[in-house]
Design a protein around this motif. Structure first.
Motif, PDB file in Angstrom:
ATOM      1  N   GLU A 109      36.039   5.753  24.107  1.00 28.69           N
ATOM      2  CA  GLU A 109      35.742   7.023  24.784  1.00 28.69           C
ATOM      3  C   GLU A 109      34.426   6.946  25.554  1.00 28.69           C
ATOM      4  OE1 GLU A 109      35.921   9.768  21.514  1.00 28.69           O
ATOM      5  OE2 GLU A 109      38.096  10.047  21.724  1.00 28.69           O
ATOM      6  N   ALA A 110      33.407   6.337  24.953  1.00 30.37           N
ATOM      7  CA  ALA A 110      32.103   6.225  25.618  1.00 30.37           C
ATOM      8  C   ALA A 110      32.210   5.367  26.877  1.00 30.37           C
ATOM      9  CB  ALA A 110      31.068   5.642  24.658  1.00 30.37           C
ATOM     10  N   LEU A 111      32.935   4.258  26.780  1.00 33.77           N
ATOM     11  CA  LEU A 111      33.081   3.374  27.932  1.00 33.77           C
ATOM     12  C   LEU A 111      33.923   4.014  29.033  1.00 33.77           C
ATOM     13  CD1 LEU A 111      33.542   0.053  25.959  1.00 33.77           C
ATOM     14  CD2 LEU A 111      31.559   0.693  27.365  1.00 33.77           C
ATOM     15  N   GLU A 112      34.968   4.727  28.648  1.00 34.93           N
ATOM     16  CA  GLU A 112      35.797   5.403  29.646  1.00 34.93           C
ATOM     17  C   GLU A 112      35.049   6.556  30.306  1.00 34.93           C
ATOM     18  OE1 GLU A 112      39.503   6.155  27.561  1.00 34.93           O
ATOM     19  OE2 GLU A 112      40.285   4.201  28.178  1.00 34.93           O
ATOM     20  N   SER A 113      34.118   7.165  29.582  1.00 33.05           N
ATOM     21  CA  SER A 113      33.359   8.280  30.155  1.00 33.05           C
ATOM     22  C   SER A 113      32.414   7.828  31.277  1.00 33.05           C
ATOM     23  CB  SER A 113      32.564   9.016  29.063  1.00 33.05           C
ATOM     24  OG  SER A 113      31.437   8.254  28.666  1.00 33.05           O
ATOM     25  N   ILE A 114      32.118   6.538  31.324  1.00 33.09           N
ATOM     26  CA  ILE A 114      31.261   6.037  32.409  1.00 33.09           C
ATOM     27  C   ILE A 114      32.067   5.230  33.428  1.00 33.09           C
ATOM     28  CG2 ILE A 114      29.110   6.133  31.117  1.00 33.09           C
ATOM     29  CD1 ILE A 114      29.375   3.089  30.655  1.00 33.09           C
ATOM     30  N   GLY A 115      33.380   5.412  33.412  1.00 33.57           N
ATOM     31  CA  GLY A 115      34.204   4.880  34.492  1.00 33.57           C
ATOM     32  C   GLY A 115      34.999   3.618  34.236  1.00 33.57           C
ATOM     33  N   CYS A 172      25.179   6.189  28.150  1.00 30.24           N
ATOM     34  CA  CYS A 172      24.223   7.275  27.949  1.00 30.24           C
ATOM     35  C   CYS A 172      24.193   7.709  26.495  1.00 30.24           C
ATOM     36  CB  CYS A 172      24.589   8.470  28.816  1.00 30.24           C
ATOM     37  SG  CYS A 172      24.268   8.183  30.549  1.00 30.24           S
ATOM     38  N   GLY A 173      23.028   7.698  25.912  1.00 31.73           N
ATOM     39  CA  GLY A 173      22.841   8.241  24.586  1.00 31.73           C
ATOM     40  C   GLY A 173      23.417   7.409  23.457  1.00 31.73           C
TER      41      GLY A 173
END
Length: 121
Positions: free
Chosen positions: A81-87, A40-41
């Motif tokens: 961080e971005a990849l971990e934020s989506i699971g 996202c984003g």
């Protein structure tokens, strides 16, 4: 298991070394290489190894990420961080770790893979 595809040509020598090792010693751990993950984003990120069945990403980072380049280190942290934020669970290894301790690197990958698989049973 069959392999979806081999590297597209943008791989590092160390990532190819890990690829061959995993393919030979851990054929039950299905993965694809150089996969684009949309976030996202932030557009998308190309990851070195994606174990889609268990939401695991493995990155082989050059020494610049860990030793020299603050800019590259920040980019790597933001990507993780971005990849971990989506699971996804993201495991980063240095070229040195892969080259000198490939058995430990592969064991860490397999341990996560099997833990998730056991959790589904």
């Amino acid at each position: 298991m069959s392999w979806k595809r081999h590297f597209r040509g943008n791989h590092t020598e160390t990532a190819m070394f890990l690829f061959k090792y995993l393919k030979k010693h851990y054929p039950h751990c299905y993965f694809v290489t150089e996969e684009t993950i949309k976030t996202c984003g932030q557009g998308g990120f190309i990851v070195d190894f994606l174990f889609k069945e268990v939401n695991l990403i493995v990155e082989v980072d050059g020494e610049a990420v860990h030793n020299h380049s603050d800019i590259q280190r920040v980019k790597t942290i933001r990507k993780k961080e971005a990849l971990e934020s989506i699971g996804y669970k993201v495991l980063n290894f240095t070229n040195y770790e892969v080259r000198h301790s490939v058995d430990k690197v592969a064991h860490a990958i397999e341990s996560h893979y099997l833990a998730v698989e056991r959790g589904r049973s």
